[in-house]
Motif scaffolding. Structure first.
Motif, PDB file in Angstrom:
ATOM      1  N   UNK A 269     100.726  97.858  73.408  1.00 54.08           N
ATOM      2  CA  UNK A 269     101.306  97.370  72.162  1.00 54.08           C
ATOM      3  C   UNK A 269     101.595  95.874  72.290  1.00 54.08           C
ATOM      4  N   UNK A 270     101.371  95.149  71.195  1.00 49.73           N
ATOM      5  CA  UNK A 270     101.509  93.694  71.271  1.00 49.73           C
ATOM      6  C   UNK A 270     101.922  93.135  69.912  1.00 49.73           C
ATOM      7  N   UNK A 281      97.657  90.974  80.050  1.00 51.29           N
ATOM      8  CA  UNK A 281      97.041  92.246  79.643  1.00 51.29           C
ATOM      9  C   UNK A 281      96.304  92.862  80.823  1.00 51.29           C
ATOM     10  N   UNK A 282      95.525  92.050  81.536  1.00 50.08           N
ATOM     11  CA  UNK A 282      94.800  92.550  82.703  1.00 50.08           C
ATOM     12  C   UNK A 282      95.762  93.108  83.743  1.00 50.08           C
ATOM     13  N   UNK A 283      96.854  92.391  84.006  1.00 47.99           N
ATOM     14  CA  UNK A 283      97.787  92.816  85.045  1.00 47.99           C
ATOM     15  C   UNK A 283      98.529  94.101  84.667  1.00 47.99           C
ATOM     16  N   UNK A 297     104.543 100.321  81.222  1.00 46.39           N
ATOM     17  CA  UNK A 297     104.494  99.033  81.909  1.00 46.39           C
ATOM     18  C   UNK A 297     104.688  97.926  80.874  1.00 46.39           C
ATOM     19  N   UNK A 298     105.768  97.172  81.034  1.00 45.67           N
ATOM     20  CA  UNK A 298     106.078  96.133  80.068  1.00 45.67           C
ATOM     21  C   UNK A 298     105.883  94.746  80.618  1.00 45.67           C
ATOM     22  N   UNK A 353     108.696  95.888  72.731  1.00 44.32           N
ATOM     23  CA  UNK A 353     107.275  95.995  72.424  1.00 44.32           C
ATOM     24  C   UNK A 353     106.635  94.677  72.026  1.00 44.32           C
ATOM     25  N   UNK A 354     107.174  93.528  72.527  1.00 44.66           N
ATOM     26  CA  UNK A 354     106.416  92.285  72.368  1.00 44.66           C
ATOM     27  C   UNK A 354     105.085  92.438  73.113  1.00 44.66           C
ATOM     28  N   UNK A 355     105.126  93.148  74.267  1.00 48.34           N
ATOM     29  CA  UNK A 355     103.926  93.616  74.958  1.00 48.34           C
ATOM     30  C   UNK A 355     104.358  94.724  75.906  1.00 48.34           C
TER      31      UNK A 355
END
Length: 628
Positions: A269-270, A281-283, A297-298, A353-355
């Motif tokens: 979520x972004x 995102x990759x990590x 995982x945030x 949920x910013x990411x």
């Protein structure tokens, strides 16, 4: 690109359905890349690689050191979170590899820290000429904290480093992954975020779908940039339009779509308005592939206005006080990341949920989020997931930039959702002591009243009243109450923002800046509050117009005056607060009645929300909301 109009359900294209499956794993999984500059010039490159001696040039994935230079990645984005991998994943060894071109002897050090920030060298390597190199470390001494990084020194000649990657043994299969971006009338921001994702081809190889859920009237699909990005993403992009159901409804749509296709997928979520770091995102996705069990995982939040500052290492909620965003133990807060490092492992209660990555297994076990429209939906989901056995990990060295919270004024319609939804979450996940909560709520409302924020006090009352109304208030996902609460607040003059150079009824020459005195603490709070209320009632306030900066606008200070011009937290204007005895009397009486009702009916409301939870979070309920 798949483009669907308002209200469809089950909207994913066949191409995305076919892509969202487990993938063959490589021999080793890349969990982080050597990134040496930020995604834009707004970000200081010292967050990525630090030049400690000599001259060096940093590019996104290439590092060039002139003779005598030393560069290390003991930085926010340069570190490898060894402690988190040891605690939460199956990984017990990590390697860092890179390609190099050296015009003379150069030295490479693999360095590490412990939970106390003590540093040590774990491995060394001398290189010359051209080729590739690898250094490795065992992850067996980092449980309470510690990170790894790499240091390069060009001893006698120029050194170029590229293709630096941190790798770990890969799992048996790679989980499918999809990004879900929720947007509402931030078309330009959303297009920029999607474009940032599309530009990073290597990261995008690990993403099977990108969902954009558009809930606004200013459609992101109308932007030229988005059209260009859509062509790049091709079948990976799924563009959906739906009614405005707030962040809860937008993010849930991504979870709803993806979890229906594969129960072992990662849903990332972004927010639409972040400054996106694609490496994050990759990590996040890589970390979720090697956890010992499905894990939320945030990403950490960095401040958009102050890009070098971390908001907080990890967060938790205190439901007894209806407070979110509490700093988890050992957290850094508002920390300048060029000066401070997070060495201790910090365990999160939830991640905003910013990411944030949600494994589809969580959806299968606990259902979807609650249709609360806005605020506390992410907190509730993290708490509910943890109760079901799914932990949240807020991963350091994986961050995005989000608007600084302290630049948003709290006297806003959002307060309705904050108070109503915090009560719902507390009712679902705590003992819910209505007597203690009524005291807490009454005190906060009283503080707003004495500081002449009558609209804010009213907004709180409406949130409490609607909580007592029970789960039926969530029937439409929050659409109707959004319009009504804005309209109701508009009758209170201090809710209106004015330009500082054109304040109605106030001459600039009459303004005198007044700074706050000492903050009352402990038992003194209620005594000072009672005194301020009495003096306001009797009109024993300081006459004239006080000019109060936003940072000084505390209730115990503003309440001293008969009228105050207060800077809005956004710094874009001012609010005029003026003592109104009739309004204060009316809202005080309403508060007293409501608190009595809250103590009597709060337990019943709690029982109703708990009973309604399975239905509220069901696919059937969300499908109904998406169709309406």
């Amino acid at each position: 690109m798949s483009k669907r109009s308002v209200g469809p359900v089950d909207s994913t294209t066949e191409a995305v359905r076919n892509a969202l499956h487990e993938h063959d794993a490589p021999a080793r999984l890349t969990v982080a890349r050597g990134v040496f500059t930020g995604p834009t010039a707004k970000v200081d490159d010292d967050l990525y690689a630090s030049i400690s001696a000599g001259r060096a040039h940093r590019e996104r994935f290439v590092l060039t050191l002139e003779q005598g230079a030393t560069v290390d990645t003991d930085t926010y984005f340069g570190r490898f979170a060894a402690s988190y991998y040891q605690r939460w994943t199956t990984v017990r060894e990590v390697s860092v590899g890179f390609a190099y071109e050296a015009d003379g002897p150069s030295r490479v050090l693999l360095r590490g820290s412990d939970s106390g920030g003590n540093e040590r060298t774990l491995a060394t390597l001398e290189i010359d000429g051209g080729g590739t190199a690898t250094l490795s470390a065992t992850l067996d001494a980092y449980l309470d904290g510690g990170s790894l990084w790499i240091e390069f020194t060009a001893i006698d000649g120029r050194l170029v480093v590229r293709e630096l990657v941190w790798t770990v043994p890969a799992p048996s299969v790679i989980r499918p992954a999809a990004i879900a971006i929720c947007t509402f009338n931030r078309a330009d921001d959303c297009a920029d975020t999607v474009a940032a994702i599309a530009r990073d081809k290597q990261m995008l190889e690990g993403i099977d779908a990108v969902y954009v859920v558009d809930q606004g009237s200013d459609h992101v699909s109308d932007r030229e940039l988005f059209g260009e990005v859509a062509a790049q993403l091709g079948d990976k992009l799924v563009y959906l339009r739906q009614p405005n159901l707030g962040g809860a409804g937008g993010f849930t749509r991504g979870m709803y779509e993806v979890s229906a296709i594969n129960e072992h997928a990662n849903v990332i979520l972004m927010d639409d308005d972040i400054l996106c770091e694609p490496e994050t995102v990759l990590r996040m996705n890589a970390f979720a592939n090697v956890t010992t069990e499905p894990t939320l995982v945030g990403a950490q939040m960095l401040y958009l206005m102050n890009p070098q500052n971390l908001h907080v290492s990890a967060e938790e909620a205190d439901l007894t006080k209806l407070k979110a965003g509490r700093w988890a133990a050992n957290s850094l807060h508002d920390a300048n990341l060029k000066k401070k490092r997070q060495d201790k492992r910090v365990d999160a209660g939830y991640n905003a949920w910013w990411s944030c990555l949600i494994p589809a297994e969580v959806v299968s076990r606990i259902g979807l989020p609650i249709p609360m429209f806005f605020q506390w939906d992410d907190i509730e989901y993290g708490i509910r997931a943890r109760a079901a056995g799914f932990v949240t990990v807020t991963l350091p060295n994986a961050g995005v930039w989000h608007a600084d919270f302290h630049w948003k004024d709290r006297d806003d319609w959002a307060k309705y959702f904050s108070i109503r939804n915090s009560l719902i979450v507390a009712a679902l996940h705590s003992e819910f002591d209505t007597k203690a909560l009524s005291t807490l709520l009454a005190r906060e409302i009283a503080q707003y009243l004495v500081s002449m924020q009558y609209g804010l006090a009213y907004t709180m009352l409406r949130g409490i009243e609607d909580f007592l109304a029970g789960p039926t208030i969530l029937q439409d996902g929050g659409q109707s109450v959004l319009g009504s609460i804005r309209k109701e607040r508009s009758v209170f003059p201090e809710t209106v923002k004015h330009p500082a150079d054109n304040i109605p009824g106030v001459r600039s020459a009459d303004l005198v800046t007044r700074l706050a005195g000492f903050e009352p603490k402990g038992e003194r709070i209620d005594a000072v509050l009672a005194k301020r209320a009495t003096y306001q009632w009797l009109g024993r306030t300081v006459p004239g117009v006080a000019n109060i900066p936003a940072s000084e606008a505390h209730w115990w200070h503003v309440s001293l005056f008969d009228q105050a011009v207060v800077t809005d937290a956004s710094q874009s204007g001012v609010r005029i607060r003026k003592r109104d005895k009739a309004t204060a009397r009316e809202l005080t009486a309403r508060t007293a009645k409501l608190m009595k009702r809250f103590r009597a009916e709060g337990g019943d409301a709690q029982a109703k929300f708990r009973a309604a939870l399975p239905q509220l979070t069901s696919r059937e309920n969300w499908g109904r909301l998406y169709r309406e």
